[in-house]
Design an enzyme around this catalytic site. Sequence first.
Site, PDB file in Angstrom:
ATOM      1  N   LYS A  66      43.819  45.591  38.747  1.00  0.00           N
ATOM      2  CA  LYS A  66      42.597  45.036  38.168  1.00  0.00           C
ATOM      3  C   LYS A  66      42.042  45.915  37.050  1.00  0.00           C
ATOM      4  CE  LYS A  66      41.454  42.902  42.626  1.00  0.00           C
ATOM      5  NZ  LYS A  66      40.571  42.942  43.809  1.00  0.00           N
ATOM      6  N   TYR A 190      47.395  36.046  38.745  1.00  0.00           N
ATOM      7  CA  TYR A 190      46.702  36.993  39.621  1.00  0.00           C
ATOM      8  C   TYR A 190      47.623  37.508  40.729  1.00  0.00           C
ATOM      9  CZ  TYR A 190      43.193  38.824  42.861  1.00  0.00           C
ATOM     10  OH  TYR A 190      42.474  39.633  43.708  1.00  0.00           O
ATOM     11  N   TYR A 242      35.268  49.180  46.797  1.00  0.00           N
ATOM     12  CA  TYR A 242      34.460  48.227  47.548  1.00  0.00           C
ATOM     13  C   TYR A 242      33.358  48.962  48.319  1.00  0.00           C
ATOM     14  CZ  TYR A 242      38.737  45.782  46.338  1.00  0.00           C
ATOM     15  OH  TYR A 242      39.813  45.294  45.657  1.00  0.00           O
TER      16      TYR A 242
END
Length: 313
Positions: A66, A190, A242
């Site tokens: 990412k 993706y 996260y």
Amino acid sequence: MDLGAIVTQTWEELADERGSGNPARYIPALASVDPKKFGIALATKEGEVFCAGDADEAFSIQSISKVFALALALERQGAALWDVVGREPSGDAFNSIVQLEREKGIPRNPFINSGAIVTTDRFIDTRTPDEAVEDLLGRLRRMGRDDTISFDPEVARSESETGSRNRSLAWFLADFGRLINPVEDVLSVYFRQCALSMSCRQLAESALFLAVDGTDPVTGQRMCSASRARRINALMLMCGHYDNSGQFAFEVGFPGKSGVGGGILASVPGRAAIAVWSPGLNRAGTSLLGAKALASIALKTGWSIFSGQWTEP
């Protein structure tokens, strides 16, 4: 400072802990990876690379991809990307549907799954999925100076077959008008992006642009502008792990991005890029041994961005 000795010593100090943590099992292709694998690679802006352990064995980088997709999407879309994805920590699970619905289809940041799907969509732009994948591979091969960098078709297939939650996120995004490409086209890129297979050495060399103002200091190849490299570093520090991002910043002090394949990519602005790999994860999905290795390197080098020693001497 003997960086080679620091990397080797760090690996040796932690070698007895190989196998700690819990490998990701919800993606079948990742469940069979040897949990005792452990590698470290540190690439400096001077072009040196110091390695230890399984640093030359390729693994699935998963969400670390990412970072590269964000850099390339920003080069194609510019500041318009921030109209459809935020820049704040999520506070919820990386694949939360509730948050996405509550906030009208604007993902909190580019590193949670919904944000990465939007970023991938904007990176595709008006191209075909295959053209976008080839562009990503081409960039990584040039930045990593290695034409063997590729994606693992078995992992990509496994991602697709178990990707119900990601499909749900993508359809939510489409329903809010946040995607410019068909859902399955976006997911095709993706899933392959997340299935990129790279070694610690390849990953560290490919990511040197983050530490050196958007440009590979060895070849002069530019990945993104200097200002965007700094912004990507900021997002990695705040959102790269996260719900474990604050703890990682507290213990390590490097901008970083983890992946459930057990890899962590860390940027040391002005100095180096570091990649570590150990498949066992902590409860937040960050490599348990990898985070310990980076904390040890930060302590030995004094390179934490909070130490006051990370800028050029």
